[in-house]
Design an enzyme around this catalytic site. Structure first.
Site, PDB file in Angstrom:
ATOM      1  N   SER A  12      -8.638  62.555 -14.939  1.00 29.38           N
ATOM      2  CA  SER A  12      -9.622  63.163 -15.838  1.00 29.38           C
ATOM      3  C   SER A  12     -10.981  63.086 -15.157  1.00 29.38           C
ATOM      4  CB  SER A  12      -9.629  62.450 -17.191  1.00 29.38           C
ATOM      5  OG  SER A  12      -9.739  61.060 -17.012  1.00 29.38           O
ATOM      6  N   GLU A  14     -15.256  63.149 -15.598  1.00 30.50           N
ATOM      7  CA  GLU A  14     -16.416  62.994 -16.481  1.00 30.50           C
ATOM      8  C   GLU A  14     -17.587  63.843 -15.979  1.00 30.50           C
ATOM      9  OE1 GLU A  14     -17.173  59.046 -17.974  1.00 30.50           O
ATOM     10  OE2 GLU A  14     -19.305  59.315 -17.516  1.00 30.50           O
ATOM     11  N   ASP A 105     -26.171  52.671 -24.463  1.00 31.30           N
ATOM     12  CA  ASP A 105     -27.116  51.703 -23.892  1.00 31.30           C
ATOM     13  C   ASP A 105     -28.291  51.512 -24.819  1.00 31.30           C
ATOM     14  OD1 ASP A 105     -26.021  50.657 -21.566  1.00 31.30           O
ATOM     15  OD2 ASP A 105     -26.334  52.573 -20.544  1.00 31.30           O
ATOM     16  N   PHE A 214     -27.988  52.313  -9.750  1.00 30.34           N
ATOM     17  CA  PHE A 214     -27.148  52.469 -10.933  1.00 30.34           C
ATOM     18  C   PHE A 214     -26.230  51.254 -11.101  1.00 30.34           C
ATOM     19  CE2 PHE A 214     -23.699  55.003 -13.149  1.00 30.34           C
ATOM     20  CZ  PHE A 214     -24.410  55.103 -14.335  1.00 30.34           C
ATOM     21  N   HIS A 264      -9.857  58.087 -13.753  1.00 26.32           N
ATOM     22  CA  HIS A 264     -10.918  58.848 -14.428  1.00 26.32           C
ATOM     23  C   HIS A 264     -12.108  58.889 -13.461  1.00 26.32           C
ATOM     24  CE1 HIS A 264     -13.390  60.252 -17.864  1.00 26.32           C
ATOM     25  NE2 HIS A 264     -14.334  59.472 -17.388  1.00 26.32           N
TER      26      HIS A 264
HETATM   27  P1  FAD Z   1     -19.503  47.484 -26.887  1.00 25.54           P
HETATM   28  O1  FAD Z   1     -18.041  47.491 -26.693  1.00 25.54           O
HETATM   29  O2  FAD Z   1     -20.038  47.499 -28.274  1.00 25.54           O
HETATM   30  O3  FAD Z   1     -20.064  46.205 -26.101  1.00 25.54           O
HETATM   31  C1  FAD Z   1     -21.447  46.075 -25.808  1.00 25.54           C
HETATM   32  C2  FAD Z   1     -21.802  44.608 -25.563  1.00 25.54           C
HETATM   33  O4  FAD Z   1     -21.768  43.904 -26.784  1.00 25.54           O
HETATM   34  C3  FAD Z   1     -20.832  43.872 -24.625  1.00 25.54           C
HETATM   35  O5  FAD Z   1     -21.572  42.913 -23.927  1.00 25.54           O
HETATM   36  C4  FAD Z   1     -19.865  43.185 -25.602  1.00 25.54           C
HETATM   37  O6  FAD Z   1     -19.292  42.018 -25.054  1.00 25.54           O
HETATM   38  C5  FAD Z   1     -20.789  42.871 -26.764  1.00 25.54           C
HETATM   39  N1  FAD Z   1     -20.109  42.962 -28.052  1.00 25.54           N
HETATM   40  C6  FAD Z   1     -19.212  43.892 -28.443  1.00 25.54           C
HETATM   41  N2  FAD Z   1     -18.841  43.690 -29.720  1.00 25.54           N
HETATM   42  C7  FAD Z   1     -19.539  42.601 -30.148  1.00 25.54           C
HETATM   43  C8  FAD Z   1     -19.600  41.917 -31.380  1.00 25.54           C
HETATM   44  N3  FAD Z   1     -18.868  42.313 -32.437  1.00 25.54           N
HETATM   45  N4  FAD Z   1     -20.444  40.837 -31.463  1.00 25.54           N
HETATM   46  C9  FAD Z   1     -21.196  40.445 -30.400  1.00 25.54           C
HETATM   47  N5  FAD Z   1     -21.164  41.080 -29.200  1.00 25.54           N
HETATM   48  C10 FAD Z   1     -20.354  42.143 -29.089  1.00 25.54           C
HETATM   49  N6  FAD Z   1     -23.369  55.292 -22.414  1.00 25.54           N
HETATM   50  C11 FAD Z   1     -23.958  56.332 -23.066  1.00 25.54           C
HETATM   51  O7  FAD Z   1     -25.072  56.168 -23.599  1.00 25.54           O
HETATM   52  N7  FAD Z   1     -23.354  57.558 -23.146  1.00 25.54           N
HETATM   53  C12 FAD Z   1     -22.138  57.790 -22.609  1.00 25.54           C
HETATM   54  O8  FAD Z   1     -21.622  58.909 -22.698  1.00 25.54           O
HETATM   55  C13 FAD Z   1     -21.468  56.716 -21.940  1.00 25.54           C
HETATM   56  N8  FAD Z   1     -20.229  56.864 -21.428  1.00 25.54           N
HETATM   57  C14 FAD Z   1     -19.578  55.779 -20.884  1.00 25.54           C
HETATM   58  C15 FAD Z   1     -18.250  55.925 -20.461  1.00 25.54           C
HETATM   59  C16 FAD Z   1     -17.562  54.854 -19.908  1.00 25.54           C
HETATM   60  C17 FAD Z   1     -16.134  55.021 -19.478  1.00 25.54           C
HETATM   61  C18 FAD Z   1     -18.218  53.587 -19.765  1.00 25.54           C
HETATM   62  C19 FAD Z   1     -17.495  52.429 -19.129  1.00 25.54           C
HETATM   63  C20 FAD Z   1     -19.531  53.428 -20.185  1.00 25.54           C
HETATM   64  C21 FAD Z   1     -20.222  54.515 -20.764  1.00 25.54           C
HETATM   65  N9  FAD Z   1     -21.525  54.391 -21.254  1.00 25.54           N
HETATM   66  C22 FAD Z   1     -22.144  55.457 -21.865  1.00 25.54           C
HETATM   67  C23 FAD Z   1     -22.251  53.116 -21.121  1.00 25.54           C
HETATM   68  C24 FAD Z   1     -22.111  52.253 -22.371  1.00 25.54           C
HETATM   69  O9  FAD Z   1     -22.685  52.895 -23.484  1.00 25.54           O
HETATM   70  C25 FAD Z   1     -22.845  50.957 -22.098  1.00 25.54           C
HETATM   71  O10 FAD Z   1     -22.161  50.182 -21.143  1.00 25.54           O
HETATM   72  C26 FAD Z   1     -23.181  50.141 -23.327  1.00 25.54           C
HETATM   73  O11 FAD Z   1     -24.148  49.157 -22.940  1.00 25.54           O
HETATM   74  C27 FAD Z   1     -21.987  49.427 -23.961  1.00 25.54           C
HETATM   75  O12 FAD Z   1     -21.171  50.316 -24.610  1.00 25.54           O
HETATM   76  P2  FAD Z   1     -19.731  49.835 -25.156  1.00 25.54           P
HETATM   77  O13 FAD Z   1     -19.175  50.955 -25.895  1.00 25.54           O
HETATM   78  O14 FAD Z   1     -18.953  49.243 -24.050  1.00 25.54           O
HETATM   79  O15 FAD Z   1     -20.243  48.671 -26.148  1.00 25.54           O
END
Ligand code: FAD
Length: 290
Positions: A12, A14, A105, A214, A264
């Site tokens: 896939s 991105e 982020d 990055f 991916h």
């Molecule tokens: P989460 O899974 O919510 O985790 C974030 C942090 O919080 C981690 O340190 C985790 O350990 C901690 N955490 C999670 N749940 C809890 C909880 N319940 N209590 C306390 N701590 C917790 N960013 C964008 O803005 N747009 C995009 O399109 C985008 N695409 C991405 C695609 C991929 C494949 C990846 C790997 C990253 C992408 N990102 C994108 C980056 C991502 O948004 C960031 O890494 C962001 O900081 C974390 O997102 P997450 O969904 O992993 O967060």
């Protein structure tokens, strides 16, 4: 694990939503080239807080107009539940069946969470599953080298498990250049009873300075031996790209030979390096060149 009897691995790609008309025209040409590799889908990133919303929609609309399977990313930080549900309804009517669900982020200077109704990606996953059942296949992010804001490795794994238990169907990893980090992450997941497919995210190496910047921000490590070689090429982009393609092809081959369920690619809206790597791997035909 031996791949000899495995089906062709799913790939896939991105994309990010271009900022200009010219960028969009370039993206269309990139997609038509990458589409010859028969990807399972193209995903389209989404700026945290909806900062790219219109551009993400425009890119998704164009892809769907071409009949291409598309997985929009959706981040939840700073966005109301109602708005998220509206976006999902829009995607549903477009025949979209897969999303990448993220926290997004945080704006610099803010602490963890506290920026809206949904603070973490597991809450977004739960909302999608509660509201749409299995209508969307939900991918989430995974971090074999751990998320930069995680308190520690164990908690990050527990938080990843929370996303799986909330209903994620699959995961895509942050990129990495050290396959051992991925294998160990899979082992840790297995020990925690996590069984969803975890697809490695692959970042081609085409430019050293932007990759280094990055990587520092997102917590992906560039191993010293790769850094040192890339540094030594200076402004010689051809050598950087040639070396980068060799390194990433070797990584992909190790991952597929070891049983990774697919790849991916973070294309950065470029086709050349991805096509070079896939050609060296013998994809999409499955006959991986050795
Ligand atoms: P989460 O899974 O919510 O985790 C974030 C942090 O919080 C981690 O340190 C985790 O350990 C901690 N955490 C999670 N749940 C809890 C909880 N319940 N209590 C306390 N701590 C917790 N960013 C964008 O803005 N747009 C995009 O399109 C985008 N695409 C991405 C695609 C991929 C494949 C990846 C790997 C990253 C992408 N990102 C994108 C980056 C991502 O948004 C960031 O890494 C962001 O900081 C974390 O997102 P997450 O969904 O992993 O967060």
């Amino acid at each position: 694990m031996d791949t000899a009897n495995q089906e062709t691995p799913a790939i896939s790609f991105e994309l990010f939503p271009p900022k200009t008309e010219k960028g969009m025209e370039k993206l269309k040409a990139v997609v038509s080239r990458l589409n010859t590799l028969k990807p399972e889908y193209f995903s389209v990133t989404y700026g945290a807080g909806g900062s790219t919303q219109e551009r993400t929609f425009a890119t998704v609309d164009w892809l769907r107009g071409q009949g291409i399977d598309t997985a929009p990313h959706l981040s939840c930080i700073g966005t109301d539940k109602d708005e998220i549900l509206e976006i999902l309804k829009r995607y549903q009517t477009q025949g979209i069946r897969r999303i990448v669900a993220l926290r997004g982020d945080l704006p610099s200077g803010s602490g963890l969470g506290g920026l809206g109704e949904l603070n973490f990606a597991n809450e977004l996953v739960a909302l999608v599953r509660q509201s749409f059942g299995n209508d969307f296949h939900i991918e989430v992010a995974a971090y074999p080298e751990f998320h930069p804001q995680a308190e520690n490795a164990h908690q990050d794994l527990d938080n990843f498990k929370r996303k799986v238990e909330s209903g994620a169907h699959g995961a895509i990893t942050q990129y990495f250049y050290n396959a051992d980090a991925y294998w160990r992450f899979l082992d840790d997941c297995k020990q925690r009873g996590i069984e969803i497919p975890i697809i490695p995210g692959i970042m081609p190496i085409t430019n050293y300075s932007s990759l280094a910047r990055f990587s520092d921000a997102c917590g992906a490590e560039i191993p010293r031996w790769i850094r040192k070689r890339l540094e030594s090429y200076g402004d010689d982009l051809d050598s950087i790209q040639q070396f980068g393609a060799e390194v990433v092809t070797t990584l992909c081959r190790q991952l597929l030979d070891g049983g990774a369920p697919g790849l991916h690619f973070y294309t950065m809206n470029q086709s050349a390096s991805v096509m070079q790597i896939c050609a060296a791997l013998g994809l999409p035909d499955g006959a991986t060149a050795s």
